[in-house]
Design an enzyme around this catalytic site. Structure first.
Site, PDB file in Angstrom:
ATOM      1  N   HIS A  68       0.848  -1.198   0.000  1.00 10.66           N
ATOM      2  CA  HIS A  68       0.000   0.000   0.000  1.00 10.66           C
ATOM      3  C   HIS A  68       0.879   1.243   0.000  1.00 10.66           C
ATOM      4  CE1 HIS A  68       1.072  -0.637   4.142  1.00 10.66           C
ATOM      5  NE2 HIS A  68       0.680   0.577   4.456  1.00 10.66           N
ATOM      6  N   LYS A  73       9.421  -2.941   2.812  1.00 12.80           N
ATOM      7  CA  LYS A  73      10.641  -2.884   3.621  1.00 12.80           C
ATOM      8  C   LYS A  73      10.718  -4.046   4.591  1.00 12.80           C
ATOM      9  CE  LYS A  73      14.213  -0.341   4.898  1.00 12.80           C
ATOM     10  NZ  LYS A  73      15.012  -1.589   4.962  1.00 12.80           N
ATOM     11  N   LYS A  97       4.221  -2.969  11.695  1.00 12.35           N
ATOM     12  CA  LYS A  97       5.237  -2.159  12.379  1.00 12.35           C
ATOM     13  C   LYS A  97       5.393  -0.802  11.688  1.00 12.35           C
ATOM     14  CE  LYS A  97       8.792  -4.893  13.115  1.00 12.35           C
ATOM     15  NZ  LYS A  97      10.109  -5.579  13.030  1.00 12.35           N
ATOM     16  N   ASP A 102       4.366   5.097  11.626  1.00 13.50           N
ATOM     17  CA  ASP A 102       4.335   6.077  10.530  1.00 13.50           C
ATOM     18  C   ASP A 102       5.620   6.127   9.725  1.00 13.50           C
ATOM     19  OD1 ASP A 102       1.732   6.964  10.804  1.00 13.50           O
ATOM     20  OD2 ASP A 102       2.267   8.374  12.391  1.00 13.50           O
ATOM     21  N   LYS A 109       9.887  -9.260   3.811  1.00 17.15           N
ATOM     22  CA  LYS A 109      10.942  -9.962   4.551  1.00 17.15           C
ATOM     23  C   LYS A 109      11.567 -11.000   3.652  1.00 17.15           C
ATOM     24  CE  LYS A 109      12.483 -10.025   8.838  1.00 17.15           C
ATOM     25  NZ  LYS A 109      12.332  -8.915   9.788  1.00 17.15           N
ATOM     26  N   SER A 368      16.239   2.837   9.579  1.00 19.07           N
ATOM     27  CA  SER A 368      16.388   2.461   8.166  1.00 19.07           C
ATOM     28  C   SER A 368      15.701   3.508   7.281  1.00 19.07           C
ATOM     29  CB  SER A 368      15.741   1.104   7.888  1.00 19.07           C
ATOM     30  OG  SER A 368      16.611   0.059   8.223  1.00 19.07           O
TER      31      SER A 368
HETATM   32  N1  GLU Z   1      15.054  -6.650  10.458  1.00 24.46           N
HETATM   33  C1  GLU Z   1      14.605  -5.508  11.174  1.00 24.46           C
HETATM   34  C2  GLU Z   1      13.185  -5.721  11.655  1.00 24.46           C
HETATM   35  O1  GLU Z   1      12.733  -6.823  11.794  1.00 24.46           O
HETATM   36  C3  GLU Z   1      14.830  -4.210  10.420  1.00 24.46           C
HETATM   37  C4  GLU Z   1      14.050  -4.052   9.157  1.00 24.46           C
HETATM   38  C5  GLU Z   1      14.455  -2.835   8.337  1.00 24.46           C
HETATM   39  O2  GLU Z   1      15.219  -2.017   8.803  1.00 24.46           O
HETATM   40  O3  GLU Z   1      13.958  -2.758   7.217  1.00 24.46           O
HETATM   41  O4  GLU Z   1      12.499  -4.798  11.982  1.00 24.46           O
END
Ligand code: GLU
Length: 476
Positions: A68, A73, A97, A102, A109, A368
């Site tokens: 969306h 990420k 998350k 936001d 993943k 990130s």
């Molecule tokens: N692997 C981390 C998580 O589970 C970071 C993910 C990221 O920074 O994209 O939140």
């Protein structure tokens, strides 16, 4: 809706059950709810790499739970037991998350089925580069589409290999550095990313302690972490920074550290850095650490009395088999999915409060996000304004002193410093974690149907994702 809280289900089903529970507090049409909860697409790849003269086949996945918002990420995990169910569950958690805090990304993943301990450094490099190449070919990596990051078994080193592989295949992409986050600073990374998840956990806990009503509900006292007895499960990146910051900056007492090869216990508090150094020099294990009581069955330490239990490694460590024995007052989920849906039901009955993963470990992806912005804007944070801020502060100091007031030296030093990249990253992370907890607790206390922070957090996240889809015209 009856949810099977009395039996253990897979990780993905456990995440879906949390999602379903949150849905019962929202008014989202069934079809839309189903679409939101399920993974949009998942790519499975097998690829060969020659290792010591023999061809070995590796298997990996990249799942996109929601798009969306783009890019999608989430980290890439290298582990000997990773599977599609797990990768899909983790991708879903990424969506919730990001929405909750936001961070304007979809959720994704990746996983590679491998035991990194069994390979040499240059073998790992070839395997990682080949996996990255497979993902690039199918558009599962790119600053505008899908941006991986470190997770279990991966770190700055792997991210550097991925960005360098991407750059060699997409040399015309001016935003190539933004194709992955968690890179070394020398390769376009950002200050403070390595510590980010752990620091985010601490910022989240500090915010919790600012709310007396919430502290009381957990059966805890006081308005800070000082002197709180903490058990940490997993002294990897997340566990180490969480424990270290809690000890150094908040004066919490780390009474137990649990690792894969055993656990350490000292009711007077362990020295986190000392244990960590020992671990580094001892093939990653704590066996033989001389300054604490050692337990071969580290899991038994999860059941010790403490104020805060912080699972910071694997999913499902607190499950139906041990939930009734947990004696912590507060569980702070630094890992993804460490408490199963079935366990949560038992813990709720015992009055144990959980600060959920979708909120508490969002520090990693938050920083990130800052790194990705830095890559896309091609400028380090603070570069434009730092010295300007300093000269403005100097003027204020001069004006105060000209009016006859003398300021103490330390104050002048603090006042006359402009914000550096690390200051801005930490400030942005702190703000994110404070605001998200305030949103969660507000929803929790305002709605009688919501029985946990997790349900409140998931409801907030799902609502935001649904709003995005609605704005796009997908529903109603
Ligand atoms: N692997 C981390 C998580 O589970 C970071 C993910 C990221 O920074 O994209 O939140």
């Amino acid at each position: 809706m009856s949810l099977p809280a009395d039996k253990e289900v897979s990780f993905r089903e456990s995440v879906n059950l949390c999602c379903d529970l949150a849905m019962t507090t929202l008014d989202i049409p069934d079809g839309m709810a189903k679409y939101i909860r399920n993974v949009n697409n998942v790519y499975q790849v097998r690829f060969p790499v020659k290792i010591k003269g023999q061809v070995e086949t590796f298997i990996g996945w990249r799942a996109v739970h929601s798009d969306h918002k783009l890019p999608a990420k989430g980290g890439i995990r290298f582990a000997p037991n990773v599977n599609q169910d797990e990768v899909e569950a983790l991708a879903a958690l990424m969506s919730y998350k990001c929405a909750l805090v936001d961070v304007p990304f979809g959720g994704s993943k990746g996983g590679l089925l491998i035991d990194p301990k069994k390979y040499e450094r240059d073998e790992m490099e070839r395997i990682t580069r080949r996996f990255a190449f497979e993902l690039i070919q199918k558009d599962y990596i790119g600053s505008a589409t899908n941006v991986p990051a470190p997770d279990m078994g991966t770190g700055q080193r792997e991210m550097a290999w991925i960005v360098s592989t991407y750059a060699s295949h997409r040399h015309g992409d001016i935003n190539q550095l933004g194709c992955v986050t968690g890179k070394p600073v020398s390769m376009g990374g950002i200050q403070g990313r390595v510590e980010a998840t752990g620091r985010g956990v601490v910022f989240g806990l500090r915010e919790f302690f600012r709310h007396p009503e919430d502290v009381k509900k957990a059966g805890l006292q006081g308005n800070s972490l000082e002197g709180k007895k903490v058990i940490i499960q997993g002294l990897g990146n997340v566990g180490y920074y969480t424990a270290n910051i809690l000890q150094q900056e908040d004066q919490a007492k780390i009474i137990a550290i649990l690792e894969w090869d055993g656990g350490l216990y000292d009711p007077n508090g362990l020295d986190v850095d000392d244990v960590f150094q020992y671990k580094v020099n001892n093939k990653g294990g704590v066996t033989g650490y001389p300054k604490a009581e050692y337990f071969e069955d580290s899991k038994s330490l999860l059941e010790r009395e403490c104020d805060i239990l912080i699972p910071a490694a694997m999913e499902a460590v607190i499950n139906r088999s041990n939930a009734s024995k947990i004696q912590a007052k507060l569980i702070a989920e630094a890992a993804n999915g460490p408490v199963t849906f079935a366990a949560e039901t038992v813990l709720k009955e015992k009055g144990i409060v959980i600060i959920p993963d979708v909120y508490l470990n969002a520090g990693g992806v938050t920083v990130s996000y800052f790194e990705w912005i830095k890559n896309l804007s091609h400028i380090r944070f603070g570069r434009m304004q730092r010295r300007y801020e300093e000269s403005q502060s100097q003027l204020i100091i001069q004006a105060i002193e000209a009016s006859g007031n003398k300021l103490p030296r330390e104050l002048i030093e603090k006042l006359s410093q402009g914000a550096s990249e690390i200051d801005l990253v930490r400030s942005g992370l702190d703000d994110t974690m404070r605001k998200a907890f305030q949103d969660i607790r507000e929803r929790y206390w305002a709605n009688d149907k919501i029985e946990s922070y997790r349900t409140a957090a998931m409801a907030l996240a799902i609502e935001k994702i649904a709003t995005s889809y609605a704005t796009m015209g997908i529903y109603p």
